[in-house]
Enzyme design. Structure first.
Site, PDB file in Angstrom:
ATOM      1  N   HIS A  65     -37.396  -7.057   2.267  1.00 32.51           N
ATOM      2  CA  HIS A  65     -37.175  -8.128   1.282  1.00 32.51           C
ATOM      3  C   HIS A  65     -36.367  -7.593   0.118  1.00 32.51           C
ATOM      4  CE1 HIS A  65     -38.096 -11.445  -1.469  1.00 32.51           C
ATOM      5  NE2 HIS A  65     -38.482 -12.125  -0.414  1.00 32.51           N
ATOM      6  N   ILE A  74     -35.836  -7.004  -3.744  1.00 30.52           N
ATOM      7  CA  ILE A  74     -36.362  -7.949  -4.730  1.00 30.52           C
ATOM      8  C   ILE A  74     -37.834  -8.167  -4.387  1.00 30.52           C
ATOM      9  CG2 ILE A  74     -36.277 -10.342  -5.567  1.00 30.52           C
ATOM     10  CD1 ILE A  74     -33.319 -10.388  -4.917  1.00 30.52           C
ATOM     11  N   VAL A  86     -44.037 -14.519  -4.027  1.00 30.23           N
ATOM     12  CA  VAL A  86     -45.443 -14.781  -3.699  1.00 30.23           C
ATOM     13  C   VAL A  86     -46.326 -13.579  -4.031  1.00 30.23           C
ATOM     14  CG1 VAL A  86     -44.913 -16.489  -1.899  1.00 30.23           C
ATOM     15  CG2 VAL A  86     -45.304 -14.101  -1.245  1.00 30.23           C
ATOM     16  N   GLU A 113     -49.562 -13.303  -6.223  1.00 25.62           N
ATOM     17  CA  GLU A 113     -50.750 -12.601  -5.746  1.00 25.62           C
ATOM     18  C   GLU A 113     -51.245 -11.600  -6.805  1.00 25.62           C
ATOM     19  OE1 GLU A 113     -52.662 -13.003  -3.033  1.00 25.62           O
ATOM     20  OE2 GLU A 113     -53.892 -11.219  -3.356  1.00 25.62           O
TER      21      GLU A 113
END
Lengths: 144, 151
Positions: free
Chosen positions: A48, A54, A58, A62
Site C-alpha cells: 500500500h 501511504i 482504515v 483503527e
C-alpha cells in the site's frame, strides 16, 4: 503516560495489529491522546502502495479506535475488553501519512450507552490534521 | 503483509460496478495480533476491501490513467466478530464521477448476509501514474484477461 507494555495489559491487540505505541495523556471517561510512530518497516507499506508508501486510511481509523479502546478500558472497572468496531458515521482523510510520520491520535468519548460508545477522533502529524473520524464501537469481554 | 483484500474480480462493468471475492484464512498475517487468543477479522479490513475493489473500478473506468485515493467515507457499517474460514463477496458501484473525484458505494456479503457497507465513499483522483504498470497489476490482481484496445 502509558507505555506499550502496559497498553498490552489493557487491550488484546498485538503485532502486527497493535497500532498505538504510547498514551501520553488520558482523562477517564473523557479523552485520550495516543502516539503511533509510522516506520518504513510497517508490513502494510509493502502493498500500500508498491513504490508509493501511504498508510492505509482504515488503519489510521483503527489506531484511533484502539486509543478509544484504551480510554474505555481505563475508564471502566472491568478491564481487558475489546473494542468491536460497529460503524463510522464519517471519516475524512486529509493528508497522506508516510514513513517517518508520528501520528498523534486524539480521541474523545462523545456518548456512552451501556457497552456502546461513540467517539470522535482526530489524527495529526506535526500539528496538521491528517484524518478525522466519528465512530461507534462496542465493548466486548475478551478472556485473557 | 501485502495488504490486498480481494483475491479475484468476478464482474466488471466499466463506469458502473464491480464484484469480487476475498477468502479469509487463518493464515492472514494480521490475525496473529487480532487477537492472539482469538482470531477475528478486524472490521476495518472489510472497509479496506470495499475501498480497494471500488478503487480498481475507478482506475479501470478511466483506462488506467489515474489512481484514486480515498478521501471520505460516510455511513459505514461493519462486523468485527467473524472468525476466518469464509469467503466474502464484495460489490461496489460508482454513483457519480468527475475529472477530480468519484463517489461510490459498496457492500460485503458473507454467506448471503450483509456484513459491511459504505453508503458514500469519495476518492480523489491522482493523475501522475504509469498506465502500463497499473494495467499489469490489475491483470495480476483481478485474474481477468483484459483485451487490448477494448478497455
Amino acid at each position: 503516560m502509558i507505555d506499550v507494555n502496559e497498553i498490552k495489559t489493557i487491550i488484546p491487540h498485538r503485532y502486527p495489529f497493535l497500532l498505538v505505541d504510547r498514551i501520553i495523556s488520558l482523562e477517564k471517561s473523557k479523552s485520550a491522546v495516543g502516539i503511533k510512530n509510522v516506520s518504513a518497516n510497517e508490513g502494510f507499506f509493502e502493498g500500500h502502495f508498491p513504490g508509493n508508501p501511504i498508510m492505509p486510511g482504515v488503519l489510521i481509523i483503527e489506531a484511533l479506535a484502539q486509543t478509544a479502546g484504551i480510554l474505555a478500558n481505563v475508564s471502566s472497572e472491568k478491564k481487558y475488553k475489546s473494542v468491536y468496531f460497529m460503524s463510522i458515521e464519517r471519516a475524512k482523510f486529509r493528508k497522506p501519512v508516510v514513513p517517518g510520520d508520528q501520528l498523534r491520535l486524539e480521541v474523545e468519548l462523545v456518548k456512552q450507552r451501556n457497552t456502546v460508545l461513540k467517539f470522535s477522533g482526530i489524527a495529526r502529524v506535526d500539528d496538521k490534521v491528517v484524518a478525522e473520524a466519528d465512530f461507534t464501537a462496542m465493548m466486548v469481554d475478551m478472556e485473557e | 503483509m501485502r495488504f490486498l483484500y480481494y483475491d479475484r474480480v468476478t464482474k466488471l462493468e466499466k463506469g458502473k460496478s464491480i464484484e469480487g471475492v476475498k477468502a479469509f484464512s487463518l493464515s492472514e498475517e494480521f490475525l496473529k495480533g487480532h487477537f492472539n487468543r482469538k482470531a477475528l477479522v478486524p472490521g476495518v479490513i472489510f472497509i479496506e476491501a470495499m475501498a480497494q475493489l471500488l478503487g480498481w473500478l475507478v482506475i479501470y473506468s478511466y483506462d488506467f490513467k489515474l489512481t484514486p485515493i480515498m478521501s471520505l467515507v460516510e455511513g459505514v457499517k461493519t462486523t468485527s466478530d467473524l472468525r476466518p474460514g469464509f469467503e466474502a463477496k464484495i460489490r461496489g458501484e460508482i454513483i457519480s464521477t468527475s475529472k477530480r473525484d468519484t463517489l461510490g458505494r459498496a457492500e460485503v456479503f458473507v454467506g448471503g448476509d450483509k456484513v459491511a457497507s459504505v453508503e458514500r465513499i469519495i476518492y480523489s483522483h491522482f493523475h501522475k501514474v504509469d498506465p502500463e504498470e497499473l494495467r499489469v497489476r490489475f491483470r495480476y490482481y483481478s485474474g481477468l484477461e483484459l483485451k487490448e484496445g477494448n478497455e
